[in-house]
Design a protein around this motif. Structure first.
Motif, PDB file in Angstrom:
ATOM      1  N   LEU A  34       0.850  -1.197   0.000  1.00  0.00           N
ATOM      2  CA  LEU A  34       0.000   0.000   0.000  1.00  0.00           C
ATOM      3  C   LEU A  34       0.883   1.244   0.000  1.00  0.00           C
ATOM      4  N   PRO A  35       1.677   1.441  -1.045  1.00  0.00           N
ATOM      5  CA  PRO A  35       2.658   2.539  -1.046  1.00  0.00           C
ATOM      6  C   PRO A  35       2.037   3.930  -0.987  1.00  0.00           C
ATOM      7  N   ALA A  36       0.782   4.076  -1.420  1.00  0.00           N
ATOM      8  CA  ALA A  36       0.158   5.403  -1.426  1.00  0.00           C
ATOM      9  C   ALA A  36      -0.607   5.701  -0.143  1.00  0.00           C
ATOM     10  N   GLU A  37      -0.672   4.731   0.764  1.00  0.00           N
ATOM     11  CA  GLU A  37      -1.436   4.922   2.001  1.00  0.00           C
ATOM     12  C   GLU A  37      -0.553   5.588   3.053  1.00  0.00           C
ATOM     13  N   PRO A  38      -0.977   6.710   3.634  1.00  0.00           N
ATOM     14  CA  PRO A  38      -0.142   7.395   4.630  1.00  0.00           C
ATOM     15  C   PRO A  38      -0.031   6.588   5.919  1.00  0.00           C
ATOM     16  N   ASP A  39       1.056   6.793   6.642  1.00  0.00           N
ATOM     17  CA  ASP A  39       1.255   6.104   7.919  1.00  0.00           C
ATOM     18  C   ASP A  39       1.686   7.116   8.971  1.00  0.00           C
ATOM     19  N   ALA A  40       1.503   6.751  10.226  1.00  0.00           N
ATOM     20  CA  ALA A  40       1.753   7.677  11.330  1.00  0.00           C
ATOM     21  C   ALA A  40       3.226   8.028  11.465  1.00  0.00           C
ATOM     22  N   THR A  41       4.094   7.036  11.354  1.00  0.00           N
ATOM     23  CA  THR A  41       5.529   7.283  11.524  1.00  0.00           C
ATOM     24  C   THR A  41       6.028   8.312  10.524  1.00  0.00           C
ATOM     25  N   THR A  42       5.657   8.150   9.258  1.00  0.00           N
ATOM     26  CA  THR A  42       6.117   9.063   8.209  1.00  0.00           C
ATOM     27  C   THR A  42       5.497  10.443   8.366  1.00  0.00           C
ATOM     28  N   ALA A  43       4.195  10.493   8.668  1.00  0.00           N
ATOM     29  CA  ALA A  43       3.528  11.797   8.799  1.00  0.00           C
ATOM     30  C   ALA A  43       4.162  12.637   9.901  1.00  0.00           C
ATOM     31  N   GLY A  55       1.939  -7.580  19.142  1.00  0.00           N
ATOM     32  CA  GLY A  55       1.903  -8.987  18.788  1.00  0.00           C
ATOM     33  C   GLY A  55       2.317  -9.296  17.366  1.00  0.00           C
ATOM     34  N   PRO A  56       2.136 -10.578  16.998  1.00  0.00           N
ATOM     35  CA  PRO A  56       2.450 -11.021  15.637  1.00  0.00           C
ATOM     36  C   PRO A  56       1.434 -10.482  14.642  1.00  0.00           C
ATOM     37  N   SER A  57       1.538 -10.938  13.416  1.00  0.00           N
ATOM     38  CA  SER A  57       0.666 -10.448  12.345  1.00  0.00           C
ATOM     39  C   SER A  57      -0.809 -10.657  12.665  1.00  0.00           C
ATOM     40  N   THR A  58      -1.610  -9.678  12.309  1.00  0.00           N
ATOM     41  CA  THR A  58      -3.055  -9.753  12.518  1.00  0.00           C
ATOM     42  C   THR A  58      -3.721 -10.451  11.329  1.00  0.00           C
ATOM     43  N   PRO A  59      -4.990 -10.869  11.464  1.00  0.00           N
ATOM     44  CA  PRO A  59      -5.702 -11.409  10.310  1.00  0.00           C
ATOM     45  C   PRO A  59      -5.728 -10.444   9.124  1.00  0.00           C
ATOM     46  N   THR A  60      -5.818  -9.146   9.397  1.00  0.00           N
ATOM     47  CA  THR A  60      -5.792  -8.166   8.311  1.00  0.00           C
ATOM     48  C   THR A  60      -4.434  -8.167   7.619  1.00  0.00           C
ATOM     49  N   GLY A  61      -3.362  -8.200   8.418  1.00  0.00           N
ATOM     50  CA  GLY A  61      -2.021  -8.248   7.835  1.00  0.00           C
ATOM     51  C   GLY A  61      -1.801  -9.512   7.027  1.00  0.00           C
ATOM     52  N   GLN A  62      -2.292 -10.632   7.520  1.00  0.00           N
ATOM     53  CA  GLN A  62      -2.160 -11.888   6.798  1.00  0.00           C
ATOM     54  C   GLN A  62      -2.929 -11.860   5.485  1.00  0.00           C
ATOM     55  N   ALA A  63      -4.122 -11.258   5.506  1.00  0.00           N
ATOM     56  CA  ALA A  63      -4.926 -11.181   4.286  1.00  0.00           C
ATOM     57  C   ALA A  63      -4.228 -10.331   3.226  1.00  0.00           C
ATOM     58  N   LEU A  64      -3.587  -9.231   3.660  1.00  0.00           N
ATOM     59  CA  LEU A  64      -2.878  -8.385   2.703  1.00  0.00           C
ATOM     60  C   LEU A  64      -1.720  -9.118   2.031  1.00  0.00           C
ATOM     61  N   GLU A  65      -1.154 -10.095   2.717  1.00  0.00           N
ATOM     62  CA  GLU A  65       0.010 -10.804   2.199  1.00  0.00           C
ATOM     63  C   GLU A  65      -0.351 -12.048   1.385  1.00  0.00           C
ATOM     64  N   ARG A  66      -1.627 -12.376   1.264  1.00  0.00           N
ATOM     65  CA  ARG A  66      -1.997 -13.618   0.577  1.00  0.00           C
ATOM     66  C   ARG A  66      -1.572 -13.600  -0.879  1.00  0.00           C
ATOM     67  N   VAL A  98      -7.061   0.592  -4.822  1.00  0.00           N
ATOM     68  CA  VAL A  98      -6.111  -0.520  -4.767  1.00  0.00           C
ATOM     69  C   VAL A  98      -6.843  -1.824  -5.028  1.00  0.00           C
ATOM     70  N   GLU A  99      -6.414  -2.566  -6.031  1.00  0.00           N
ATOM     71  CA  GLU A  99      -7.010  -3.854  -6.356  1.00  0.00           C
ATOM     72  C   GLU A  99      -6.043  -4.962  -5.979  1.00  0.00           C
ATOM     73  N   LEU A 100      -6.543  -5.927  -5.224  1.00  0.00           N
ATOM     74  CA  LEU A 100      -5.729  -7.056  -4.787  1.00  0.00           C
ATOM     75  C   LEU A 100      -6.099  -8.283  -5.620  1.00  0.00           C
ATOM     76  N   PRO A 101      -5.169  -8.829  -6.416  1.00  0.00           N
ATOM     77  CA  PRO A 101      -5.479 -10.017  -7.214  1.00  0.00           C
ATOM     78  C   PRO A 101      -5.980 -11.141  -6.324  1.00  0.00           C
ATOM     79  N   SER A 102      -7.087 -11.752  -6.725  1.00  0.00           N
ATOM     80  CA  SER A 102      -7.708 -12.752  -5.869  1.00  0.00           C
ATOM     81  C   SER A 102      -8.315 -13.866  -6.703  1.00  0.00           C
ATOM     82  N   ALA A 103      -8.901 -14.834  -6.027  1.00  0.00           N
ATOM     83  CA  ALA A 103      -9.589 -15.954  -6.675  1.00  0.00           C
ATOM     84  C   ALA A 103     -10.875 -16.223  -5.917  1.00  0.00           C
ATOM     85  N   ALA A 104     -11.876 -16.663  -6.652  1.00  0.00           N
ATOM     86  CA  ALA A 104     -13.182 -16.925  -6.053  1.00  0.00           C
ATOM     87  C   ALA A 104     -13.760 -18.212  -6.604  1.00  0.00           C
TER      88      ALA A 104
END
Length: 430
Positions: free
Chosen positions: A254-263, A322-333, A373-379
């Protein structure tokens, strides 16, 4: 032997049966007692056998008093607002269980005196965002922005670009939210273009702060111009950056999404963000930044009304540490893994006589974040009419309908829920 209905167990005897007693503890004795009376009457009327009275009681009782239901998210939207956005990690769920009991949420065990509320969560946020001198937590992202406006700009002006006065979920609008705090909005620029000189010309003795809002749920393209946080920091007033989606640090997908550290590194004095979006935690609003300003926010009377409970603090701390969240895991699929899962599910369904196919598709981040942002997926594609049966099944499945097909997108669905998805489809077909 006589009429067996004369031998219907007494109410107290049924209530003392272990499974019924457990249900009474869980649901309330009066509610279970009513179910006992109804089952006894059914036995008297001959609808059930005497020996089935206990089973009749249990059959009429829900497993829980909770009305919320677990839903399988096959919509292809990772952070679906109507499904509560981010699902919590297993570690965060366990933290909720611990926090539900008696805890030291506001007690210093060393001294025995009152302690700072949520010190663990605040420390975790400062560690995760090294450019933040201090942190404060409220109950959602809109509350964070409202607190900043109240504490820093009540009866004063907030300078904001006209193109950043966005509408968020359920019809709530940023300008109306800010105006409700007593602040006055000073709009600058046009819908599609704003320049640093516009901000500079608008700043005066009544300026409380300059607000930079990330338009996280839409994109303006073409003849556009915006001013960065770094450029705004050159102005001699505080800069509040509302980044919205809750990224604490940059994310490669998500290179275009702003983050707190950078801001904050670019010069923002305060950053506001949500905890239940890309951070993957509980609903919360985070305020990070300059220690003096954050302390002003914390001491404002409104902060008390926006205070979060111990459950939120516990889940937030574990999410950040903690470790990766379900959201983080989904982004990496990986798209290939998603395709293999879809093929396997389609084969199982086809073997059971259900028409199913594997479909290449795209998923979305959702939750008001990463627009475009479109995430390539399968259904897995099944008959369109199954969408309603799936949605009203047990467990419910939220799919989407496209081009005459019901698509079960796997991007937001953890692999361990594939078996449940297959069962739900077979049940819907039956």
């Amino acid at each position: 032997m006589g009429d067996p209905r004369r031998h219907i167990p007494a109410t107290d005897r049924i209530l003392n049966e272990p499974r019924v007693a457990e249900a009474a503890e869980r649901l309330g004795r009066e509610r279970v007692k009513q179910a006992v009376h109804e089952a006894q009457q059914r036995a008297r009327d001959g609808e059930i056998a005497v020996q089935e009275v206990v089973e009749g009681v249990l059959a009429e009782l829900p497993e829980s008093t909770l009305s919320l239901r677990r839903v399988l998210n096959a919509s292809g939207v990772l952070l679906h607002t109507n499904l509560g956005r981010a699902p919590l990690s297993g570690a965060a769920v366990r933290a909720l269980t611990t926090a539900a009991g008696t805890t030291d949420v506001e007690l210093d065990l060393e001294t025995g005196h009152r302690g700072r509320r949520g010190t663990g969560a605040l420390a975790a946020l400062r560690e995760a965002v090294p450019t933040a001198q201090a942190a404060h937590v409220v109950n959602n992202g809109a509350a964070a922005l409202a607190l900043a406006a109240t504490a820093l700009a009540a009866d004063r002006e907030i300078v904001v670009a006209r193109g950043e006065l966005v509408e968020i979920g359920d019809g709530f609008r940023i300008p109306e939210l800010l105006a409700s705090t007593g602040a006055r909005l000073r709009e600058v620029g046009t819908t599609n273009r704003v320049h640093l000189s516009d901000y500079r010309d608008a700043i005066g003795p009544d300026t409380g702060f300059v607000l930079k809002v990330h338009p996280s749920n839409f994109v303006i393209s073409g003849f556009t111009s915006a001013v960065s946080v770094a450029a705004l920091s050159e102005l001699d007033v505080p800069v509040v950056a509302d980044i919205g989606s809750g990224l604490l640090s940059p994310h490669p997908r998500l290179p275009a999404e702003p983050d707190a550290t950078t801001a904050l590194a670019e010069g923002a004095d305060v950053v506001t963000a949500s905890g239940d979006k890309l951070l993957g935690g509980p609903q919360a609003g985070m305020l990070l930044g300059d220690a003096e300003l954050v302390e002003r926010l914390r001491r404002d009377p409104l902060a008390r009304a926006l205070r979060v409970d111990k459950l939120t603090l516990a889940a937030l701390e574990v999410t950040v540490r903690g470790p990766s969240t379900p959201t983080g895991q989904a982004l990496e699929r990986d798209e290939r893994q998603l395709w293999h899962r879809a093929e396997r599910i389609a084969e199982i369904l086809a073997g059971a006589g259900v028409a199913a196919e594997t479909v290449s598709t795209t998923a979305a981040v959702g939750g008001g974040g990463a627009p475009g942002v479109e995430l390539p997926s399968a259904a897995v594609g099944v008959a369109e009419h199954l969408a309603k049966q799936l949605r009203t099944g047990d467990p419910p499945v939220l799919a989407r309908v496209e081009q005459g097909r019901c698509l079960l997108d796997l991007h937001a669905l953890p692999p361990e829920e594939d078996t449940d998805l297959v069962r739900a489809v077979l049940s819907a077909v039956r």
